[in-house]
Design an enzyme around this catalytic site. Structure first.
Site, PDB file in Angstrom:
ATOM      1  N   GLU A 182       0.823  -1.223   0.000  1.00  0.00           N
ATOM      2  CA  GLU A 182       0.000   0.000   0.000  1.00  0.00           C
ATOM      3  C   GLU A 182       0.854   1.269   0.000  1.00  0.00           C
ATOM      4  OE1 GLU A 182      -2.911  -0.469  -0.724  1.00  0.00           O
ATOM      5  OE2 GLU A 182      -3.653  -2.298   0.227  1.00  0.00           O
ATOM      6  N   HIS A 209      -2.590   2.079   8.322  1.00  0.00           N
ATOM      7  CA  HIS A 209      -3.674   1.266   7.751  1.00  0.00           C
ATOM      8  C   HIS A 209      -3.871   0.011   8.594  1.00  0.00           C
ATOM      9  CE1 HIS A 209      -6.123  -1.039   5.036  1.00  0.00           C
ATOM     10  NE2 HIS A 209      -5.165  -1.884   4.711  1.00  0.00           N
ATOM     11  N   HIS A 267      -6.947  -3.298   9.838  1.00  0.00           N
ATOM     12  CA  HIS A 267      -8.136  -4.089   9.482  1.00  0.00           C
ATOM     13  C   HIS A 267      -8.992  -4.318  10.731  1.00  0.00           C
ATOM     14  CE1 HIS A 267      -5.811  -6.166   5.896  1.00  0.00           C
ATOM     15  NE2 HIS A 267      -5.985  -4.881   5.701  1.00  0.00           N
ATOM     16  N   GLU A 293     -17.094  11.347  22.730  1.00  0.00           N
ATOM     17  CA  GLU A 293     -15.830  11.998  22.386  1.00  0.00           C
ATOM     18  C   GLU A 293     -15.601  12.075  20.869  1.00  0.00           C
ATOM     19  OE1 GLU A 293     -13.252   7.920  23.091  1.00  0.00           O
ATOM     20  OE2 GLU A 293     -12.278   9.830  23.424  1.00  0.00           O
ATOM     21  N   HIS A 352     -12.749  -3.802   3.805  1.00  0.00           N
ATOM     22  CA  HIS A 352     -11.290  -4.001   3.848  1.00  0.00           C
ATOM     23  C   HIS A 352     -10.659  -3.446   5.126  1.00  0.00           C
ATOM     24  CE1 HIS A 352      -7.166  -3.890   1.651  1.00  0.00           C
ATOM     25  NE2 HIS A 352      -6.995  -3.769   2.944  1.00  0.00           N
TER      26      HIS A 352
HETATM   27  O1  2HA Z   1      -1.559  -6.956   3.535  1.00  0.00           O
HETATM   28  O2  2HA Z   1      -3.343  -4.665   4.471  1.00  0.00           O
HETATM   29  O3  2HA Z   1      -4.122  -3.736   2.139  1.00  0.00           O
HETATM   30  C1  2HA Z   1      -1.375  -5.626   3.690  1.00  0.00           C
HETATM   31  C2  2HA Z   1      -2.669  -4.958   3.512  1.00  0.00           C
HETATM   32  C3  2HA Z   1      -3.101  -4.651   2.149  1.00  0.00           C
HETATM   33 ZN    ZN Z   2      -5.271  -3.875   4.048  1.00  0.00          ZN
END
Ligand code: 2HA
Ligand code: ZN
Length: 287
Positions: A129, A153, A155, A183, A224
């Site tokens: 990414e 980033h 998940h 909050e 995602h």
């Molecule tokens: O594997 O999260 O979006 C890495 C990630 C891809």
């Molecule tokens: Zn990801």
């Protein structure tokens, strides 16, 4: 740094991993894995290193040898150094072996290529990414006059779950998240952006995320995960934690059959909060 220390650090990794910015980076990866947001190689993190942080570790860096195309043209990032997680690397392993799982990367003079100058000792590339990270860095740096340095980033399961039941709009996600924990409007008064499902890992999703980062510090990728931008590791991790906590409350409330009629934070209450905490909530979210 005196000459003896410089010699001692040459060709070693200790100088990099002992640097306060690297320690903060590594701590975030460990905390985040323990949160359950990083199954397998899921998620990634990058930090735009300050010039005064590069100077003391310069002796540990290699000369750039190979240059890899970023897939975007970001001249505003020319000459910047980033600490970044590696593609396919597991965030839970970063704390055990930072030099195998992280890289310091230099951006070329055109802002189109990058070169690994430290780390990934067993081989590899920066995160898949990386285009979205760099695009987000460019946008967030401009919007905050250089204050923002962290793009993260993850998940987180509850936010992802909500992307199966809420309309995939900035308005629907922002109101849901603001309405679940008092909050929230204070922590992310600008709201959150949402992209539809997209193929990850390329310049198309980078462009879409960058566009939303012009307004928001939080961008939800439907089905995602989430991208967050912040000034430092505390602020960025705290932001991810806050939005995911709010999503968790929403999921629990929905699992219990939904909120009772007319029970929840109202538009009027959001306005009072904004005025007491001195934040401006965009009109489009408090209609
Ligand atoms: O594997 O999260 O979006 C890495 C990630 C891809
Ligand atoms: Zn990801």
């Amino acid at each position: 740094m005196n000459a003896l220390t410089t010699v001692a650090l040459q060709g070693t990794t200790a100088g990099v991993t002992a640097a306060p910015f690297a320690k903060g980076f590594i701590r975030l990866t460990d905390d985040a894995f323990r949160k359950g947001w990083h199954e397998r190689n899921g998620g990634n993190l990058s930090y735009r290193i300050k010039p005064e942080e590069i100077e003391p570790i310069r002796v540990c860096l290699r000369e750039p040898a190979e240059w890899a195309a970023i897939g975007l043209s970001l001249p505003e990032l020319a000459g910047e150094y980033f600490l970044v997680t590696g593609s396919g690397k597991y965030l839970r392993n970063v704390i055990e072996c930072p030099e195998d799982n992280l890289a310091i990367v230099l951006i070329d003079d055109a802002g189109e290529k990058s070169s690994v100058v430290w780390g990934l000792e067993k081989g590899g590339r920066p995160t898949s990414e990386f285009p979205t990270h760099l695009m987000s860095h460019a946008v967030a740096r401009k919007r905050t006059d250089g204050r923002h340095r962290v793009i993260y980033h993850a998940h987180p399961a509850n936010l992802i779950a909500l992307s199966f039941v809420l309309p995939l709009t900035d308005e629907a996600f922002t109101r849901e998240l603001w309405g679940m924990a008092t909050e929230c409007p204070v922590v992310f008064p600008e709201g959150v952006g949402v992209t539809p499902w997209m193929v990850p890992g390329g310049s198309e999703i980078a462009e879409a995320t960058g566009k939303l980062m012009e307004q928001y510090n939080v961008v939800v990728w439907a089905h995602h995960g989430v991208f967050c931008s912040g000034a430092d590791f505390d602020e960025t991790f705290g932001l991810m934690d806050t939005v995911e906590k709010s999503a968790e409350i929403s999921v629990k409330v929905r699992a219990m059959g939904g909120a009772r009629p007319r029970q929840g934070i109202t538009t009027r209450q959001l306005q009072r909060l904004a005025s007491d905490f001195n934040v401006t909530l965009p009109e489009k979210f408090i209609r």
